[in-house]
Structures are given as structure tokens and as C-alpha cells.
Write a protein that holds these residues in place. Structure first.
Motif, mmCIF file in Angstrom:
data_model
loop_
_atom_site.group_PDB
_atom_site.id
_atom_site.type_symbol
_atom_site.label_atom_id
_atom_site.label_comp_id
_atom_site.label_asym_id
_atom_site.label_seq_id
_atom_site.Cartn_x
_atom_site.Cartn_y
_atom_site.Cartn_z
ATOM 1 N N SER A 1 2.107 1.722 -3.493
ATOM 2 C CA SER A 1 0.986 2.175 -4.319
ATOM 3 C C SER A 1 0.685 3.649 -4.099
ATOM 4 O O SER A 1 0.364 4.372 -5.044
ATOM 5 C CB SER A 1 -0.261 1.341 -4.034
ATOM 6 N N HIS A 2 0.803 4.102 -2.869
ATOM 7 C CA HIS A 2 0.595 5.530 -2.582
ATOM 8 C C HIS A 2 1.615 6.381 -3.335
ATOM 9 O O HIS A 2 1.263 7.384 -3.966
ATOM 10 C CB HIS A 2 0.685 5.806 -1.083
ATOM 11 N N PRO B 1 0.807 -1.222 0.000
ATOM 12 C CA PRO B 1 0.000 0.000 0.000
ATOM 13 C C PRO B 1 0.848 1.284 0.000
ATOM 14 O O PRO B 1 0.477 2.276 -0.614
ATOM 15 C CB PRO B 1 -0.838 -0.117 1.276
#
Length: 119
Positions: free
Chosen positions: A77-78, A74
Motif C-alpha cells: 500500500s505504501h 501495508p
């Protein structure tokens, strides 16, 4: 984010500017270009952009990028989202995977903007 901000792409923001060593930027130009520089100011994002740009074909699957960092998926992905939103990366979804491609024209324009070569 307002619609007018979404319609403004970094390609337009950078391509419209002459090198800083030839003439001063307008306040509007500086505001638009600063978004690109802010996106690149993070070491993880800078490395991610480099990984994508240097990957075969200038494109990489997110699954190929997460292994290079000791960060969660995550978080990666950010960072990829920030690079995409700034216009430095384009993305396409293929099945369950997202592929990222460096926007070479944006990088080239940004490099020319800050270059003193030919001044």
C-alpha cells in the motif's frame, strides 16, 4: 506538502517538455519530471506499475497485487501510494477495496520525453 505542489500534476510536468534530445530541459521541468523517475526507481514500484498497466483493462484491485510479492499489505500500500502521489496511478475505492489504474498518458509522455526516436 504545500497546496501549490499538490496542484501540479505530473501530466502537466511531462506534457510540457519536448524530448531531451531536441532541447535542454529547464530546471523546473527537470525538478517535476524527477519526481516521476524517483517513484519508478524502486524495483517494487516499477513492478507494481507494470502489473497494474498490464492487468485486464489497465486496472487492478490492491487485493490482486499483494499476491505477487513477498511483502506485507501495508508495504504494498505504501508503494502504491507513492505511485499515486507521483501521478503514475489513479485510484478509486469500491466498497472495502481500492482499485488502481495506470495513467497511460503520463507513461506515454514520460517515454516520449526520454526517447531519442525522431530526434
Amino acid at each position: 506538502m504545500s497546496k501549490s505542489l499538490l496542484e501540479l500534476t505530473p501530466v502537466e510536468a511531462v506534457a510540457c517538455c519536448t524530448p531531451m534530445t531536441r532541447e535542454p530541459m529547464t530546471a523546473g521541468q527537470a525538478e517535476r519530471v524527477s519526481g516521476l523517475l524517483k517513484a519508478l526507481a524502486d524495483p517494487v514500484r516499477l513492478q507494481l506499475l507494470s502489473l497494474v498497466a498490464s492487468h485486464e483493462g489497465g486496472e487492478a484491485c490492491v487485493c490482486d497485487l499483494t499476491e505477487a510479492f513477498d511483502l506485507s499489505q501495508p508495504t504494498i500500500s505504501h508503494h502504491l501510494k507513492v505511485l499515486h502521489q507521483s501521478g503514475l496511478l489513479e485510484r478509486s475505492k469500491r466498497g472495502v477495496w481500492v482499485y488502481y489504474k495506470a495513467q497511460a498518458d503520463v507513461l506515454d509522455s514520460l517515454g516520449k520525453l526520454i526517447s531519442s526516436a525522431g530526434a
